[in-house]
Design a protein around this motif. Structure first.
Motif, mmCIF file in Angstrom:
data_model
loop_
_atom_site.group_PDB
_atom_site.id
_atom_site.type_symbol
_atom_site.label_atom_id
_atom_site.label_comp_id
_atom_site.label_asym_id
_atom_site.label_seq_id
_atom_site.Cartn_x
_atom_site.Cartn_y
_atom_site.Cartn_z
ATOM 1 N N GLU A 26 29.139 41.198 13.802
ATOM 2 C CA GLU A 26 28.174 41.072 14.899
ATOM 3 C C GLU A 26 28.040 42.620 15.606
ATOM 4 O OE1 GLU A 26 29.266 38.103 17.818
ATOM 5 O OE2 GLU A 26 29.686 36.449 16.149
ATOM 6 N N PHE A 27 27.277 42.564 16.322
ATOM 7 C CA PHE A 27 26.720 43.766 16.800
ATOM 8 C C PHE A 27 25.774 43.719 18.084
ATOM 9 C CE2 PHE A 27 23.715 47.440 17.314
ATOM 10 C CZ PHE A 27 24.515 48.594 17.354
ATOM 11 N N TYR A 28 26.248 44.487 19.142
ATOM 12 C CA TYR A 28 25.582 44.390 20.531
ATOM 13 C C TYR A 28 25.394 45.774 20.946
ATOM 14 C CZ TYR A 28 28.301 39.980 20.332
ATOM 15 O OH TYR A 28 28.962 38.688 20.053
ATOM 16 N N ILE A 29 24.235 45.900 21.679
ATOM 17 C CA ILE A 29 24.012 47.183 22.328
ATOM 18 C C ILE A 29 23.213 47.015 23.587
ATOM 19 C CG2 ILE A 29 21.486 46.993 20.942
ATOM 20 C CD1 ILE A 29 21.313 50.028 20.590
ATOM 21 N N GLU A 30 23.313 47.958 24.604
ATOM 22 C CA GLU A 30 22.912 47.714 25.636
ATOM 23 C C GLU A 30 22.482 49.159 26.176
ATOM 24 O OE1 GLU A 30 23.851 44.901 29.048
ATOM 25 O OE2 GLU A 30 24.888 46.644 29.673
ATOM 26 N N ARG A 31 21.292 49.342 26.551
ATOM 27 C CA ARG A 31 20.838 50.686 27.252
ATOM 28 C C ARG A 31 20.824 50.602 28.738
ATOM 29 N NH1 ARG A 31 16.841 50.930 21.786
ATOM 30 N NH2 ARG A 31 18.556 51.828 20.464
ATOM 31 N N PRO A 32 21.273 51.342 29.459
ATOM 32 C CA PRO A 32 20.873 51.343 30.892
ATOM 33 C C PRO A 32 19.472 51.005 31.418
ATOM 34 C CG PRO A 32 22.588 52.990 30.394
ATOM 35 C CD PRO A 32 22.072 52.582 29.262
ATOM 36 N N LYS A 33 18.472 51.872 30.712
ATOM 37 C CA LYS A 33 17.030 51.845 30.850
ATOM 38 C C LYS A 33 16.414 50.699 30.562
ATOM 39 C CE LYS A 33 16.282 56.745 31.656
ATOM 40 N NZ LYS A 33 15.513 58.065 31.199
ATOM 41 N N GLU A 34 17.060 49.946 29.373
ATOM 42 C CA GLU A 34 16.660 48.589 29.024
ATOM 43 C C GLU A 34 17.493 47.440 29.393
ATOM 44 O OE1 GLU A 34 14.319 50.859 25.298
ATOM 45 O OE2 GLU A 34 16.015 49.344 25.072
ATOM 46 N N LYS A 35 18.255 47.597 30.198
ATOM 47 C CA LYS A 35 19.433 46.587 30.593
ATOM 48 C C LYS A 35 18.858 45.159 30.719
ATOM 49 C CE LYS A 35 23.665 45.517 33.306
ATOM 50 N NZ LYS A 35 24.441 45.970 34.382
ATOM 51 N N GLY A 36 19.562 44.127 29.996
ATOM 52 C CA GLY A 36 19.005 42.906 29.815
ATOM 53 C C GLY A 36 19.022 41.873 31.326
ATOM 54 N N LEU A 37 18.407 41.055 31.329
ATOM 55 C CA LEU A 37 18.384 40.204 32.450
ATOM 56 C C LEU A 37 18.944 38.932 32.675
ATOM 57 C CD1 LEU A 37 14.450 40.941 33.478
ATOM 58 C CD2 LEU A 37 16.507 42.150 34.379
ATOM 59 N N VAL A 38 19.170 38.391 31.170
ATOM 60 C CA VAL A 38 19.783 37.153 31.185
ATOM 61 C C VAL A 38 21.344 36.906 32.106
ATOM 62 C CG1 VAL A 38 21.036 35.490 29.432
ATOM 63 C CG2 VAL A 38 18.995 36.605 28.938
ATOM 64 N N GLY A 39 21.305 35.837 32.922
ATOM 65 C CA GLY A 39 22.589 35.806 33.532
ATOM 66 C C GLY A 39 22.517 36.109 34.892
ATOM 67 N N ASN A 40 21.136 37.074 35.434
ATOM 68 C CA ASN A 40 21.054 37.265 36.613
ATOM 69 C C ASN A 40 20.271 36.147 37.496
ATOM 70 O OD1 ASN A 40 21.838 39.970 35.986
ATOM 71 N ND2 ASN A 40 19.837 40.929 36.318
ATOM 72 N N ILE A 41 20.811 36.245 38.958
ATOM 73 C CA ILE A 41 20.362 35.310 39.689
ATOM 74 C C ILE A 41 19.567 35.744 40.752
ATOM 75 C CG2 ILE A 41 21.055 33.284 41.480
ATOM 76 C CD1 ILE A 41 23.591 33.108 39.711
ATOM 77 N N TYR A 42 18.178 35.431 41.040
ATOM 78 C CA TYR A 42 17.086 35.701 42.073
ATOM 79 C C TYR A 42 17.032 34.797 42.935
ATOM 80 C CZ TYR A 42 16.332 39.582 38.645
ATOM 81 O OH TYR A 42 16.461 40.727 37.840
ATOM 82 N N LYS A 43 16.480 35.259 44.227
ATOM 83 C CA LYS A 43 15.901 34.332 45.082
ATOM 84 C C LYS A 43 14.329 34.371 44.853
ATOM 85 C CE LYS A 43 15.440 32.766 49.934
ATOM 86 N NZ LYS A 43 16.131 33.296 51.235
ATOM 87 N N GLY A 44 13.713 33.476 44.191
ATOM 88 C CA GLY A 44 12.309 33.474 44.003
ATOM 89 C C GLY A 44 11.417 32.921 44.729
ATOM 90 N N LYS A 45 10.093 32.842 44.290
ATOM 91 C CA LYS A 45 9.191 32.143 45.373
ATOM 92 C C LYS A 45 7.965 31.695 44.452
ATOM 93 C CE LYS A 45 5.918 32.810 49.294
ATOM 94 N NZ LYS A 45 5.489 33.666 50.112
ATOM 95 N N VAL A 46 7.851 30.290 44.370
ATOM 96 C CA VAL A 46 6.839 29.662 43.417
ATOM 97 C C VAL A 46 5.554 30.215 43.810
ATOM 98 C CG1 VAL A 46 5.934 27.500 42.716
ATOM 99 C CG2 VAL A 46 8.408 27.517 43.390
ATOM 100 N N VAL A 47 4.825 30.789 42.897
ATOM 101 C CA VAL A 47 3.422 31.297 43.165
ATOM 102 C C VAL A 47 2.331 30.427 42.566
ATOM 103 C CG1 VAL A 47 4.104 33.704 43.569
ATOM 104 C CG2 VAL A 47 3.765 32.758 41.212
#
Length: 510
Positions: A26-47
């Motif tokens: 298995e191989f994992y990679i993360e770049r600070p400038k391309e950091k993933g968003l999965v798992g993040n929680i946002y307060k959003g607004k339905v548009v």
């Protein structure tokens, strides 16, 4: 060591390899400038609400709006009770599997999207799938918060046990422990690593998650729509949290700061594993020392050679991934059927390995070499099912179809490696094919024949790529002579390396 987690950390990139018995699995990679968003929680607004698609677009304050499907909207306990059976021990933002939990299946519920959300409504959502191409992030309002031993589901009153924990007595014991510890109305999934956890460790995880959820709620109440209220852990901590178990012998890190951070994290959550954390002091780059750098590069190419001399082609498309098996250089020793069977069986192991390494998800179609022997077909299917047993992602395999194809699905838990490390070719825009030099030649010939009728100039200069020029001057020289006679124009070929192979310039000169 049998199993190592090898971490190569730099300011621009973090790479993590899971190495089992010297092989990269298995191989994992993360770049600070391309950091993933999965798992993040946002307060959003339905548009925008789309009844025809049973979905809504939600503004998260990002470049693109997120996509919230009706089944991902929490609408009260009764509705949630019927869809929570899709969870596994990863707690991946509500998108998990039925056999992770000790519950029976429930019938699907199909509420109207308009009854659940409306335009302008503020909503707390979690990203469960990264944006791909022009598509925005996939969202869910079924929040999940993973920790070392538990996954907290704050919007459900449910206890789930990982499907990988065996033994009814153990499962019942874990359920009773969680029932005794949890507050009323709090839902939890017991993760696989928790099968040997003490009640003190379970309680510590639970307290941490409850406190974290309280902080998230407080921040969400005070924030404006389009605000990030919770960011998931970075890749170092996620891998330690999700993969560091008794099956892993060592974590080896080549960066001092990262080593100290991981050591502190392990001391807090799994102090009995501190002795497994090691700092790499070798002179050679750590991935070269472990011999995995070449395996990573190999995972980015389409054609994979088998030891027997056959090969497989892995071709990802928008809808599915196609895998083709070929005998290649392998001619066998006895008869054709045995040659085909051996190639297919060797391909089975390589396919299972590549699916896990590349994290190929979704629908996968495998075109094995057709076999007439029914016993060989059965052995092939048995071998394929055995080969994928160590894969942590859920895999469902169908029997060989009448066309000799094997259809399967695999749950994607992280980014596809090729998508993460590659980009579409700027020449062909990702199509993988270009017009041949001869095709470009004939296109030019037709265009000159047409334009010459309305141009008075006595000569024409054709600027083309050297490959096309070579074809014109050698293989198609007779056609050039024919054009000059037909049009009455003098034709000059000019080779220019700066011109793309499929492009050309036609300049008429007085």
């Amino acid at each position: 060591m049998a199993t190592d987690l090898v971490i190569n950390a730099t300011p621009f990139e973090v790479r993590i390899a899971l190495v089992e018995y010297g092989n990269l699995v298995e191989f994992y990679i993360e770049r600070p400038k391309e950091k993933g968003l999965v798992g993040n929680i946002y307060k959003g607004k339905v548009v925008r609400v789309l009844p025809g698609m049973r979905a809504a677009f939600v503004d998260l304050g990002l470049a693109r709006t997120g996509f919230l499907y009706v089944d991902e909207i929490h609408a009260g306990f009764d509705y949630l009770e019927q869809r929570v059976h899709n969870c596994d021990d990863r707690g991946c933002c509500g998108k998990v599997y039925a056999d992770s939990l000790d519950t029976a299946n429930s019938e699907a519920v199909h509420p109207s999207i308009g009854d659940l959300v409306s335009e302008g409504q503020e909503i707390l959502v979690q990203i469960c799938k990264e944006p791909i191409g022009t598509k925005g992030s996939r969202l869910t309002s079924h929040i999940t918060l993973p920790c070392r031993n538990l996954v907290f589901m704050p919007l459900t009153d449910h206890i789930g046990i990982s499907r990988k924990i065996n033994g009814e007595d153990l499962r019942l014991s874990l359920r009773k422990k969680i029932e005794a510890l949890r507050p009323a109305g709090a839902g939890f999934i017991v993760r696989t690593v928790a099968e040997s956890a003490s009640i003190e460790e379970l309680e510590a995880d639970m307290e941490f998650l409850l406190h974290l959820w309280s902080d998230i709620k407080d921040k969400a109440e005070q924030s404006k729509p389009g605000t990030l209220v919770y960011e998931d852990l970075d890749i170092n901590f996620r891998v330690v949290r999700d993969m560091f178990s008794r099956d892993v012998d060592r974590i080896v890190v080549d960066d001092t700061e990262t080593y100290n951070r991981i050591l502190g994290f392990v001391q807090t959550f799994v102090p009995h594993f501190v002795s497994k954390i090691h700092y790499y002091e070798g002179s050679a780059p750590i991935f070269h020392a472990y011999g995995v750098e070449s395996d990573i590069n190999r995972a980015l190419i389409k054609k994979i050679w088998l030891r027997c001399g056959g090969y497989i082609i892995i071709e990802p498309t928008e809808a599915l991934t196609a895998i083709d098996v070929n005998t290649g250089r392998y001619v066998g020793k006895n008869d054709l059927e045995e040659t085909i069977f051996k190639t297919n069986m060797e391909a089975v192991k390589e396919i299972a390995y590549q699916l896990r390494l590349r994290n190929i998800g979704g629908i996968i179609i495998v075109d094995f070499i057709d076999m007439e022997d029914e016993g060989h077909r059965e052995e092939l299917m048995h071998g394929l099912n055995e080969a994928v047993k160590n894969d942590k992602s859920k895999i469902h395999i169908l029997q060989v179809s009448e066309f000799g194809l094997v259809q399967m699905t695999r749950k994607r838990s992280r980014d596809d490696l090729v998508r993460k490390m590659c980009e579409p070719c700027p020449y062909c825009n990702g199509e993988g094919m270009l017009k041949s030099g001869r095709t470009v030649c004939y296109e030019i010939f037709r265009k000159i024949s047409l334009e010459s009728k309305s141009v008075a100039a006595p000569s024409v200069i054709i600027r083309v790529h050297p490959i096309v020029a070579d074809i014109m001057l050698k293989e198609e020289s007779e056609i050039i002579d024919y054009l000059e006679q037909k049009t009455g124009k003098r034709v000059t070929i000019s080779a220019d390396r700066e011109i793309h192979m499929k492009h050309y310039e036609i300049v008429w000169e007085e």
